[in-house]
Design a protein around this motif. Structure first.
Motif, PDB file in Angstrom:
ATOM      1  N   GLY A 230      40.883  32.405  40.598  1.00 11.65           N
ATOM      2  CA  GLY A 230      41.744  31.824  41.619  1.00 11.65           C
ATOM      3  C   GLY A 230      42.688  30.730  41.135  1.00 11.65           C
ATOM      4  N   ARG A 232      45.985  28.928  39.491  1.00 14.87           N
ATOM      5  CA  ARG A 232      47.408  29.291  39.509  1.00 14.87           C
ATOM      6  C   ARG A 232      48.153  28.436  38.510  1.00 14.87           C
ATOM      7  N   GLN A 257      39.563  36.290  37.572  1.00 14.80           N
ATOM      8  CA  GLN A 257      39.646  36.953  38.865  1.00 14.80           C
ATOM      9  C   GLN A 257      40.629  36.283  39.831  1.00 14.80           C
ATOM     10  N   THR A 258      41.472  37.076  40.433  1.00 21.09           N
ATOM     11  CA  THR A 258      42.482  36.636  41.425  1.00 21.09           C
ATOM     12  C   THR A 258      43.341  35.440  40.989  1.00 21.09           C
ATOM     13  N   SER A 259      43.376  35.169  39.704  1.00 25.36           N
ATOM     14  CA  SER A 259      44.241  34.078  39.256  1.00 25.36           C
ATOM     15  C   SER A 259      45.691  34.562  39.249  1.00 25.36           C
ATOM     16  N   GLU A 284      39.204  40.879  38.147  1.00 25.14           N
ATOM     17  CA  GLU A 284      39.964  41.768  39.025  1.00 25.14           C
ATOM     18  C   GLU A 284      40.887  40.999  39.972  1.00 25.14           C
ATOM     19  N   GLY A 285      41.923  41.686  40.408  1.00 22.89           N
ATOM     20  CA  GLY A 285      42.803  41.119  41.423  1.00 22.89           C
ATOM     21  C   GLY A 285      43.740  40.031  40.932  1.00 22.89           C
ATOM     22  N   ALA A 286      43.882  39.878  39.619  1.00 21.63           N
ATOM     23  CA  ALA A 286      44.770  38.829  39.104  1.00 21.63           C
ATOM     24  C   ALA A 286      46.219  39.319  39.078  1.00 21.63           C
ATOM     25  N   LYS A 287      47.139  38.357  39.065  1.00 20.61           N
ATOM     26  CA  LYS A 287      48.562  38.696  39.054  1.00 20.61           C
ATOM     27  C   LYS A 287      49.280  37.974  37.937  1.00 20.61           C
ATOM     28  N   CYS A 315      44.654  44.841  38.975  1.00 20.73           N
ATOM     29  CA  CYS A 315      45.539  43.727  38.631  1.00 20.73           C
ATOM     30  C   CYS A 315      46.999  44.168  38.671  1.00 20.73           C
TER      31      CYS A 315
END
Lengths: 446, 490
Positions: A230, A232, A257-259, A284-287, A315
């Motif tokens: 998470g 940023r 994850q999700t970062s 998972e879910g990182a951008k 991702c």
């Protein structure tokens, strides 16, 4: 190949200068050992050359004719106003500053934040026998046996180690300034690390500049970015290394994850630049969004090589690089997106575009995809062209003089990449800096 | 988006265990002893009754080859090939060298019949039997067994024969053009081919002639432990046009067979060559045993102004494909095209693509490539587009899409784009071939289900490549037409 065993003058000089300065380089015994091992790796590999796929268009072995002596303890007479002038529009940005001159931390110019949860340490300090040493060395697994990384490990003198604790949000950007002032050519080797713990948020600006009167030098810089779940990070790198200077940069980023990692690079007015970027999705879910604008003139050579590794599912990666090439400038873009088996629902998009202002400019690109999963969306593109005559005609038909019309078209072309910077003040500053150089670029063209 | 069911079914239909051409022909053969040395090169040259200059040319290639090492940059993996453990020459005893149809061993004719390539001439000419008027050069292992419609073609001035015959009958043309596009030392496999090539086709279309029929070669590897090294040379003189088809199959074997061909095309001023391939070599079995190693150098030279060369290929075969049909756009205003559909199944490895080298002014090229990977296969598109300093106004458009079916396979794209000239306009696109919502909506509005609409639109899309194929190949590629590229990735 027998070729590899014969070493060029520069390669031999690098090994020799290591022997000469090894004792003066910061770090205890363990670090000294690591440095020795690294120079051994380099001695075996030599400088990268065009027969290596990743260096096909940037032949360091032939480009680096000589190896400059490493900057160990350079003296400098500087004032805050000289530094501000060199920073151009970036100087006006309200930021915490950490300044390094000729590869050494210059505490007198550093304005550190006294913010809970933020730790900023100069690398040289951390490397001291009582510092948090070995931990400062980068995980080699991500780059394999890279000669440039090995040289960085062998010669690194200083850099910024930044750690932001869980949930901490940095109140204003952190500006890391790496300035050169030495009147004689020096090799400057820097290593930074930016670690954001879970949910932390920050903006970091890396500026590599030559101060007035500084001789053309060589820089090898490595920045290791680690984002927790998470987290940023907005990461901007501004490379204005100076004519005839060489600048080899490596970014290693791992995304939890999700970062969210948003990076931008502005490169101009530098003799030879190689920006190597390796980004690895660990959670998972990182951008990831990496963009860049590069402006080349005369015989400048600007190479951006990036590898985005979708090692886990879900991702998203975006890359947009735009370059303007004048005179005999040579631009290179190599982008590789890897989607590992099982990294389903990966989403990757990549675009590299060059605008060629002179018949002698050259742009080489290789947007590469390596895909091992079936449920993914990936795309890439690359274009190279001169200014569109139709657009020019359209503007002229509406009364805009040709020079202005050209300038506007070029500005808007580059602007697309700069627009990816979210922070408005930063975006405007970068656009101004780019515009100033574009004016110089276009004025000289037929 | 994953592949739709229809696509999966279509690809399944041409899966490796569905290979139809795996039978073997029992026929007496003459073989060269295993291994490669100057004596073997001389043996092949002698078998072909070649003049001394040809032998010298081969030996030079052999000497260059000995100093080269195998390329390792391609994304293919295979055990090291023992080049000394191969026969470099094998020919049916009854048919050493091409003859007229009446003299060809009936067993061979039956083989080609079974492959769907009936070697008939008289019936078709006399109108007794309906058949397409396609001239065929049938190459069986190392020799060309027959070339049909030769007289018919000769009337138009077209030379169509096996290359060994051309060396004897048209030495001036062979001397002038052989190796002028792919030099002996071009690469490891081309050098090997130059030393030991045994047969292949030769085509010369004279000035201003439009070749009256489609020409084709059908390659068949039959013998065990035998490499096939064919060489094709096609010359279209000023203003000429020729369309050439190539097909290939091999029996099912658990050993790997080596096929290293060289194809050279030369288009002079205003000439056009269209070269189509349906490559259907044995791909190996489900576990990846056996199959043909296909290391091929194909290159066309648009030597004259306004010339055009176009490559079209549909690939379903081979355990390993290493092939980059290329165009050298030397003449001003010349044009190169490359259309490809490569389907890989089982444990197949495909590393294929094209090179478009823009040298002349106002040259243009177009690349359309569709890769479909299923099973455990790896499918790589590797391409180069380059514009040299003097190639002003070079234009290229590249579009390569790939589709994965299943999660054990891989699809890769490695395009190299080099623009050394500001007036070059290069566009590379490897987008997800997402079907536009508008088109989909339009079809659905007219009562088609979503699936049907997708299939319809995609068929129209793939037709871009397929319609480049001559009619005769349509049947072979029909099964691919339905393949949907929905869910494909760049």
């Amino acid at each position: 190949m027998t070729l590899a065993s014969t070493r060029t003058k520069a390669e031999q000089a690098l090994s020799r200068s290591f022997e000469a300065v090894a004792a003066e380089l910061p770090g205890g015994r363990a670090i000294a050992e690591a440095r020795k091992a690294a120079i051994g790796t380099f001695a075996a590999l030599g400088l990268p050359h065009r027969r290596l796929e990743q260096w096909k268009w940037t032949d360091l072995r032939s480009a680096l004719k000589e190896a400059l002596p490493p900057a160990v303890n350079e003296r400098h007479e500087l004032s805050a106003s000289i530094i501000d002038a060199a920073l151009e529009e970036l100087a006006a940005i309200d930021a915490h500053r950490m300044v390094f001159v000729d590869g050494r931390h210059a505490p007198q110019f550093t304005t550190q934040a006294d913010l809970g949860g933020l730790e900023v340490t100069p690398l040289a300090e951390a490397l001291r026998p009582d510092g948090s040493a070995s931990d400062a060395l980068t995980d080699q697994s991500i780059t394999g046996n890279e000669a440039v990384v090995a040289l960085n490990t062998a010669f690194m003198t200083d850099g910024a180690l930044i750690r932001l604790a869980k949930g901490v949000r940095l109140d204003k950007p952190l500006l890391l300034l790496f300035a050169r002032s030495a009147r004689e050519g020096r090799l400057v080797t820097l290593r930074n690390r930016i670690v954001l713990a879970e949910g932390a948020e920050a903006t970091v600006i890396e500026a590599h500049l030559a101060l007035p009167g500084a001789a053309a030098g060589q820089t090898n810089t490595l920045t290791d970015v680690r984002l927790g779940p998470g987290a940023r990070l907005a990461h901007v790198k501004c490379t204005l290394a100076g004519e005839r200077a060489s600048h080899l940069a490596t970014w290693l980023a791992t995304l939890g994850q999700t970062s969210v990692y948003r990076a931008f690079q502005l490169t101009a007015g530098s003799g030879l630049v190689r920006n190597n970027i390796f980004a690895l999705f660990k959670g998972e879910g990182a951008k990831l969004d990496i963009s860049g604008a590069f402006l080349g003139r005369e015989v400048e050579h600007i190479d951006t090589t990036l590898v985005v590794d979708h090692a886990v599912p879900g991702c998203e990666s975006r890359e947009l690089f735009k370059g303007v090439l004048a005179d005999r400038a040579h631009g290179v873009f190599q982008g590789k997106v890897i989607v590992r088996p099982n990294a389903q629902k990966s989403d990757g998009k990549q675009m590299a575009q060059a605008l060629m202002l002179s018949p002698d400019a050259e742009f080489d690109s290789k947007p590469e995809l390596e895909i091992h999963a079936d449920d993914v969306v990936c795309g890439h593109g690359a274009t190279a062209a001169e200014i569109d005559e139709d657009l020019l005609f359209y503007m002229r038909a509406r009364g805009i003089p040709v020079a202005q019309a050209r300038a506007l078209l070029i500005e808007s072309f580059i602007g697309e990449a700069i627009d990816k910077v979210e922070d408005e003040r930063l975006r405007v500053a970068l656009a101004q800096m780019a515009k100033r150089r574009l004016t110089g670029l276009t004025a000289a063209q037929p | 988006m994953p592949a739709v069911q229809q696509t999966i079914d279509q690809v399944r239909r041409i899966d490796v265990d569905q290979y139809k051409y795996g039978f073997e022909t029992t026929i007496e053969v003459i073989k060269a002893p295993k291994g490669l040395n100057e004596d073997i090169v001389a043996f092949i040259s002698r078998k072909k009754s070649e003049p001394a200059w040809m032998l010298e040319w081969r030996l030079e290639a052999y000497r260059r080859w000995k100093m080269m090492s195998e390329p390792t940059w391609a994304n293919v993996h295979h055990p090291k090939i023992d080049f000394q453990d191969l026969h470099y020459y094998a020919a049916p005893k009854s048919t050493e060298g091409p003859k007229s149809l009446a003299e060809v061993d009936p067993e061979l004719l039956r083989t080609y019949e079974k492959l769907g390539i009936p070697l008939k001439e008289r019936e078709i000419l006399a109108g007794v039997q309906n058949g397409s008027r396609v001239a065929v050069d049938a190459v069986f292992d190392s020799v060309s067994v027959v070339t049909t419609f030769k007289e018919e073609l000769a009337k138009a001035g077209v030379v169509f024969c096996s290359i060994s015959e051309a060396v004897r009958s048209h030495p001036e043309l062979v001397k002038k053009y052989l190796g002028s596009v792919v030099p002996q030392s071009d690469n490891f496999y081309a050098a090997l081919n130059s030393a030991v090539f045994s047969d292949g086709s030769f085509v010369y279309v004279p000035q201003g002639v439009r070749c009256p029929m489609e020409l084709s070669t059908y390659f068949r590897i039959n013998e065990r432990q035998t490499g096939q090294f064919e060489r094709t040379l096609i010359i279209a003189d000023k203003g000429a046009y020729v369309s050439y088809l190539e097909g290939c199959t091999a029996p099912t074997r658990d050993e790997n067979q080596l096929h290293a061909a060289v194809v050279e095309l030369i288009a002079l001023e205003e000439a056009e060559i269209k070269y189509s391939t349906v490559q259907n070599w044995y791909p190996g079995d489900k576990e990846g045993r056996g199959g043909v190693y296909n290391f091929v150098t194909k290159r066309g030279d648009c030597r004259g102004r306004n010339s055009k060369i176009s490559w079209t290929q549909v690939e379903t075969g081979s355990a390993i494909t290493w092939k980059y049909p290329s165009c050298i756009l030397r003449g001003d205003n010349s044009r190169g095209e490359f259309y490809s559909i490569a389907v890989s199944n089982g444990y197949q490895q495909v590393d294929s693509g094209t090179k478009m080298i823009h040298l002349g002014k106002n040259t243009s090229s177009r690349i359309i490539s569709k890769g479909i990977a299923a099973g455990h296969s790896q499918n790589t598109y590797r391409g180069l587009v380059s514009a040299h300093r003097k190639a002003t106004n070079a234009r290229n458009f590249t579009n390569c899409d790939s589709l994965l079916i299943g999660d054990k396979c891989g699809a890769h794209t490695v395009p190299y784009i080099e623009a050394k000239n500001a007036s070059a306009h290069f566009e590379h696109e490897a987008t997800t071939s997402k079907i536009s919502d508008d088109k989909l909506f339009y079809c659905q509005q007219r009562g088609l289900s979503e699936e049907e609409a997708v299939a319809l639109i995609v068929n129209g899309f793939v037709r871009d490549v397929l319609q480049q194929l001559p009619m005769e190949f349509m049947a072979e590629t029909q099964k691919l037409i339905g393949v949907s590229l929905e869910g494909s990735v760049g």
